[in-house]
Design an enzyme around this catalytic site. Structure first.
Site, PDB file in Angstrom:
ATOM      1  N   LYS A 228       0.846  -1.202   0.000  1.00 11.07           N
ATOM      2  CA  LYS A 228       0.000   0.000   0.000  1.00 11.07           C
ATOM      3  C   LYS A 228       0.879   1.248   0.000  1.00 11.07           C
ATOM      4  O   LYS A 228       1.917   1.292   0.674  1.00 11.07           O
ATOM      5  CB  LYS A 228      -0.914  -0.026   1.231  1.00 11.07           C
ATOM      6  CG  LYS A 228      -1.970   1.081   1.255  1.00 11.07           C
ATOM      7  CD  LYS A 228      -2.884   0.924   2.461  1.00 11.07           C
ATOM      8  CE  LYS A 228      -3.955   1.996   2.521  1.00 11.07           C
ATOM      9  NZ  LYS A 228      -4.852   1.842   3.689  1.00 11.07           N
TER      10      LYS A 228
ATOM     11  N   SER B 235      -9.670   1.846   2.816  1.00  4.33           N
ATOM     12  CA  SER B 235      -8.800   2.595   1.925  1.00  4.33           C
ATOM     13  C   SER B 235      -7.782   1.737   1.183  1.00  4.33           C
ATOM     14  O   SER B 235      -7.153   2.191   0.230  1.00  4.33           O
ATOM     15  CB  SER B 235      -8.057   3.671   2.735  1.00  4.33           C
ATOM     16  OG  SER B 235      -7.238   3.075   3.736  1.00  4.33           O
TER      17      SER B 235
ATOM     18  N   SER C 273      -9.955  -0.488   7.047  1.00  3.21           N
ATOM     19  CA  SER C 273      -9.375  -0.296   5.716  1.00  3.21           C
ATOM     20  C   SER C 273      -8.653  -1.500   5.125  1.00  3.21           C
ATOM     21  O   SER C 273      -8.263  -1.469   3.965  1.00  3.21           O
ATOM     22  CB  SER C 273      -8.416   0.903   5.729  1.00  3.21           C
ATOM     23  OG  SER C 273      -9.138   2.101   5.800  1.00  3.21           O
TER      24      SER C 273
END
Length: 485
Positions: free
Chosen positions: A79, A154, A178
């Protein structure tokens, strides 16, 4: 089956037996990315030259039978809010476009020590603020199961890339759901470890008392293997916990007969769709058939999770994001005529709408006239939520429920309606507020869109969560579905 959909365990076996070279695995992954990612849009940056170079070095070690590391030759996606030395790290924001870190995060050091190979950085909601990956400054990631749907957020890029077979595992971060929510939407396995289990050094902070890094994979055992690799105390992170037990795989196949599981009535209440309720109830029956005892309980303060979470998280974000001022690093407005203008213009131009919304909310909640009414009260609610869990865990080993109230929603459907978007965090935010571990595993589908089952555990008892998830996976999984995407 293509190499791209093989498990970490299988790839490790093939590499150890010299049936395939690490460089072949990496090249196959890049071929898959070139074929699929122009549609899915899960990656923000690729590190192809360095990845192939590293894989070829591992080829030489393989030839010498020097295959050290739990993840030797295994490709990974990270990420884009996790610092990667010499690889652009943007947090999917204009504010950090072009930022190339000069140091490595602790989790990346650990993964390099295990000889995993970095493929690239994955798309996300800007600064991890969002639940759909639509707030990214650069692109919108699509759900591999349905290209009209969001992948969640996210960590949407992290979940989508794994589901699409573009990496065997990825890392995400989880502040209020997330990792787990996109894992649910994309039909993969996502673990939010106990707060303090994994070092946050090198994670660009959103809300420091809530953030936690965790793995996303296509099966439960792979997930446990990755968490073993990244767990452990770190002198660079004062909140990392000195917990010695980082063995999550030795007991993973143990049965769950007699295990006591709690199903909170609030988790199947208002706001949860009928198809999700049905899938979760069927999953509970499966757990019972595996020998677990399941009882209905109450977590009465669940409904206060979202308001207290958004006050606390936004307050911490407003402080953490103050460092992006247009001077030291990050976006620098060219039009400013004074220092004050430079601050204002750099931040107003560099941050997206959702990030600015949360900074405003947090600054308001921390202001002298409202601190007691909002921030302090939210922290009291946080304690009540933790107490609810503590009481249940006096009698039960695991809490079960849906990961998200619905399946993935359509792209563009909720981006302009913050309250509806925030409501998707109903069942995940309490876990972060209490600092507990939570894992999402696939448990069903509705109109082709996956549904996730959430298992919540006692602090630092990820081992039990993996046991339950592994046994459930033997009865329901999407392993055959990925290759048809």
């Amino acid at each position: 089956m293509s190499i791209r959909f093989e498990s970490i365990e299988k790839l490790t076996e093939l590499i150890k037996n010299k049936e395939i070279k690490p460089s072949d695995v990496v090249k196959d992954i890049y071929a898959a990315i070139e074929e699929t990612d122009p549609t899915i849009k899960s990656f923000l940056a690729l590190d192809k030259e360095n990845a192939i170079k590293k894989a070829e070095e591992l080829d030489e070690l393989q030839a010498k039978d020097q295959m050290d590391g739990k993840l030797f030759g295994i490709p990974m996606g990270i990420k884009d809010n996790i610092i990667t030395k010499d690889v652009e790290t943007t947090c999917a924001s204009k504010m950090l476009e072009g930022f190339v870190p000069i140091y490595e995060s602790t989790v990346m050091n650990k993964l390099h020590d295990e000889n995993a190979v970095l493929i690239g950085k994955l798309n996300m909601d800007e600064f991890a603020m969002g639940g759909s990956t639509e707030t990214s400054y650069f692109k919108k990631t699509l759900n591999p199961f349905d290209h009209t749907a969001v992948p969640g957020g996210s960590s949407g890029g992290s979940a989508a890339a794994v589901a699409a077979g573009l990496v065997p595992f990825s890392l995400g971060s989880d502040t209020g759901g997330s990792i787990r929510q996109p894992a649910s939407y994309c039909g993969v396995v996502g673990m939010k470890p106990t707060y303090g289990r994994v070092s946050r050094f090198g994670l660009v902070a959103f809300a420091s008392s809530l953030d936690q890094i965790g793995p996303i994979t296509r099966n439960v055992k792979d997930n446990a293997l990755v968490l073993e690799a990244i767990s452990g105390v770190d002198a660079n992170d004062s909140t990392s916990a000195p917990v010695d037990d980082v063995d999550f795989t030795s007991d993973i196949g143990k049965d769950i007969k007699g295990l006591k599981i709690a199903l909170p009535k609030e988790y199947l209440g208002e706001g949860v769709s009928e198809e999700v309720k049905t899938s979760v109830k069927e999953a509970v029956e499966t757990l019972k058939s595996l020998g677990a005892e399941v009882d209905e309980v109450s977590l009465p303060n669940t409904k206060y999770g979202i308001p207290s979470y958004y006050v606390i998280a936004s307050s911490e974000a407003s402080v953490n994001l103050a460092r992006f001022d247009g001077i030291r690093y990050g976006y620098h407005s060219k039009e400013a005529q004074s220092l004050e203008e430079l601050y204002k213009m750099s931040r107003s131009e560099g941050f997206g709408e959702e990030v600015k919304r949360r900074i405003f909310l947090g600054t308001f909640a921390l202001s002298s006239g409202y601190y007691d009414a909002y921030y302090k009260k939210s922290q009291k609610v946080r304690t009540l939520i933790k107490n609810d869990f503590d009481k249940v865990f006096e009698s039960y080993d695991v809490v079960v429920g849906p990961t998200a109230p619905t399946t993935a929603f359509n792209i563009g459907e909720e981006i302009d309606d913050p309250l509806t978007m925030y409501a998707n965090d109903l069942l995940t935010t309490p876990v972060n507020l209490a600092g507990l571990p939570g894992i999402s595993v696939p448990c069903g589908q509705s109109n082709g869109r996956p549904i996730g089952l959430q298992l919540i555990g006692k602090p630092f008892d990820e081992k039990t969560l993996y046991r339950v998830a592994y046994q459930f996976e033997t009865q329901y999984n999407l392993h055959d579905a990925y290759e048809n995407l």
